[in-house]
Design a protein around this motif. Structure first.
Motif, short mmCIF file in Angstrom:
data_model
loop_
_atom_site.label_atom_id
_atom_site.label_comp_id
_atom_site.label_asym_id
_atom_site.label_seq_id
_atom_site.Cartn_x
_atom_site.Cartn_y
_atom_site.Cartn_z
N SER A 99 1.78 2.19 -3.39
CA SER A 99 0.62 2.63 -4.12
C SER A 99 0.18 3.94 -3.88
O SER A 99 -0.12 4.62 -4.78
CB SER A 99 -0.51 1.53 -4.02
OG SER A 99 -0.34 0.35 -4.55
N GLY A 100 0.29 4.13 -2.53
CA GLY A 100 -0.27 5.41 -2.00
C GLY A 100 0.68 6.61 -2.52
O GLY A 100 0.41 7.72 -2.71
N ALA A 132 0.81 -1.29 -0.02
CA ALA A 132 -0.03 0.04 0.11
C ALA A 132 0.77 1.23 -0.01
O ALA A 132 0.27 2.48 -0.36
CB ALA A 132 -0.79 0.00 1.08
N THR A 136 0.07 7.45 -6.15
CA THR A 136 -1.05 8.35 -5.94
C THR A 136 -0.65 9.76 -5.72
O THR A 136 -1.18 10.84 -6.53
CB THR A 136 -2.17 7.78 -5.33
OG1 THR A 136 -2.68 6.52 -5.51
CG2 THR A 136 -3.60 8.56 -5.42
N PHE A 190 -7.28 3.56 -4.52
CA PHE A 190 -6.66 4.78 -4.68
C PHE A 190 -7.13 5.46 -5.98
O PHE A 190 -7.47 6.53 -5.85
CB PHE A 190 -5.17 4.78 -4.30
CG PHE A 190 -4.34 4.78 -3.17
CD1 PHE A 190 -4.93 5.15 -2.02
CD2 PHE A 190 -3.49 3.63 -3.00
CE1 PHE A 190 -4.38 5.14 -0.92
CE2 PHE A 190 -3.00 3.24 -1.50
CZ PHE A 190 -3.40 3.90 -0.54
N VAL A 232 -10.75 6.54 -5.34
CA VAL A 232 -10.82 7.68 -4.48
C VAL A 232 -10.52 8.92 -5.53
O VAL A 232 -11.16 9.94 -5.41
CB VAL A 232 -9.99 7.57 -3.25
CG1 VAL A 232 -9.85 8.86 -2.56
CG2 VAL A 232 -10.31 6.55 -2.54
N GLY A 233 -9.65 8.92 -6.31
CA GLY A 233 -9.11 10.08 -7.25
C GLY A 233 -10.29 10.15 -8.23
O GLY A 233 -10.35 11.47 -8.52
N PHE A 292 -4.72 -2.17 -4.43
CA PHE A 292 -4.49 -0.79 -3.75
C PHE A 292 -4.38 0.33 -4.77
O PHE A 292 -5.04 1.41 -4.49
CB PHE A 292 -3.02 -0.93 -3.07
CG PHE A 292 -3.17 -1.50 -1.85
CD1 PHE A 292 -3.91 -1.22 -0.60
CD2 PHE A 292 -2.24 -2.72 -1.63
CE1 PHE A 292 -4.08 -2.08 0.77
CE2 PHE A 292 -2.28 -3.54 -0.33
CZ PHE A 292 -2.90 -3.20 0.74
#
Length: 330
Positions: A93-94, A90, A97, A222, A225-226, A218
């Motif tokens: 991945s975070g 994660a 993003t 994300f 969410v975007g 993940f």
């Protein structure tokens, strides 16, 4: 040449081809005039993550003798039964993003020339993180090749005077600083996330495709969410797949392929070589834009940059060959 060496150079070659094709296709898709709204880039990213997950699951299925029971066993053992290892993915991945958001901020506050030149620092940050996190040792020729590479790419991407004057914006000092900080942080986040993922891949014996499934899950979260943060209203008005056509789906497929190729490159080569392959693809994209799309006018600065990039590529490989020869004689 050993099988691993062949896989390394084949994966790098495919990465150059995929990146070049993606750039040209994406450019065409974003400039294509059609009725109705243009497709949402954020939704295309989500679709690419879904396609990448499906492709990786099929590869895992093939690796397990096309057995559904084997596929379920691998997914259960490596994803569900190892939550801590899964959660580690994660982090990249975070960061990816965050990186995309930072680049959006950077392009909103900086002119194209400043952004394009400054963002090439990600190649150097990748090398620095490779040394600090993976314990890689770079020789003098490799460090010199990185400096030459950054200089060459900066020259290649530097727009002409006419392009620069047409893209000038009236920016305040505060917005310029914000844009510069955003692109600098994006360079460091790009280098860290790539090397962090490489570290995870090379510390475990599990298939790279399983790790890519974890990363894709993940990334999908994300990405969704975007979509709703940046394009929520547009999605409610015209749907998630607004403006999609054959070209759009081609872009999505190339993006998904890119994730798989990059994973293979990191597995069989390293992040620095990935940076070189990506840099070469930038030159190829520029050349094709000139000869095919006819929307680029090359200058002497471009040709100088191209020569520097090619020289840097050979210089980096020369250091590795020299070390191999010396070690074989000892």
């Amino acid at each position: 040449m050993s099988a691993s060496a062949r896989l390394k150079y084949v994966s790098l070659g495919v990465l150059v081809l995929q990146t070049t094709t993606l750039v040209l296709t994406m450019r065409y898709s974003r400039t294509l005039h059609s009725e109705g709204p243009r497709y949402l880039a954020s939704s295309a990213v989500v679709c690419a993550e879904v396609l990448k997950i499906v492709a990786c699951m099929l590869l895992v299925f093939k690796d397990n003798s096309c057995s559904l029971r084997g596929l379920n066993r691998v997914l259960g053992e490596e994803i569900i039964n190892k939550p801590l290892l899964t959660l580690k993915l994660a982090i990249p991945s975070g960061i990816y993003t965050l990186q995309n958001n930072l680049l959006y901020v950077a392009l909103s506050n900086l002119d194209a020339a400043t952004y394009q030149v400054t963002y090439q620092l990600k190649i150097l940050t990748t090398a620095l993180f490779s040394v600090s996190m993976l314990g890689k040792r770079l020789g003098i020729y490799q460090w010199l090749s990185l400096v030459i590479l950054m200089t060459g790419i900066a020259l290649v991407q530097w727009p002409t005077d006419a392009a620069s004057s047409s893209q000038q914006k009236n920016l305040t000092a505060g917005s310029q600083i914000a844009g510069l900080l955003a692109v600098l942080v994006a360079c460091f986040s790009s280098g860290f996330a790539g090397v962090y993922f490489e570290k995870i891949l090379k510390e475990t014996k599990q298939s790279v495709w399983v790790r890519n499934i974890q990363l894709g899950l993940f990334g999908l979260i994300f990405g969704l969410v975007g979509v709703f943060v940046y394009d929520g209203e547009r999605v409610q008005e015209d749907g998630l797949f607004q403006g999609y056509n054959k070209v759009t789906w081609t872009v999505v497929a190339l993006q998904a392929l890119g994730g798989l190729v990059i994973a293979a490159v990191i597995k069989y080569a390293d992040n620095i070589l990935k940076g070189f392959a990506t840099s070469i693809s930038i030159i190829l994209s520029t050349l094709i834009s000139y000869f095919w799309l006819e929307d680029f006018d090359p200058t002497s600065v471009f040709f100088l940059g191209a020569v520097l990039v090619i020289a840097a590529t050979f210089l980096y490989g020369y250091e590795r060959k020299t070390a191999a020869v010396i070690s074989s004689k000892v």
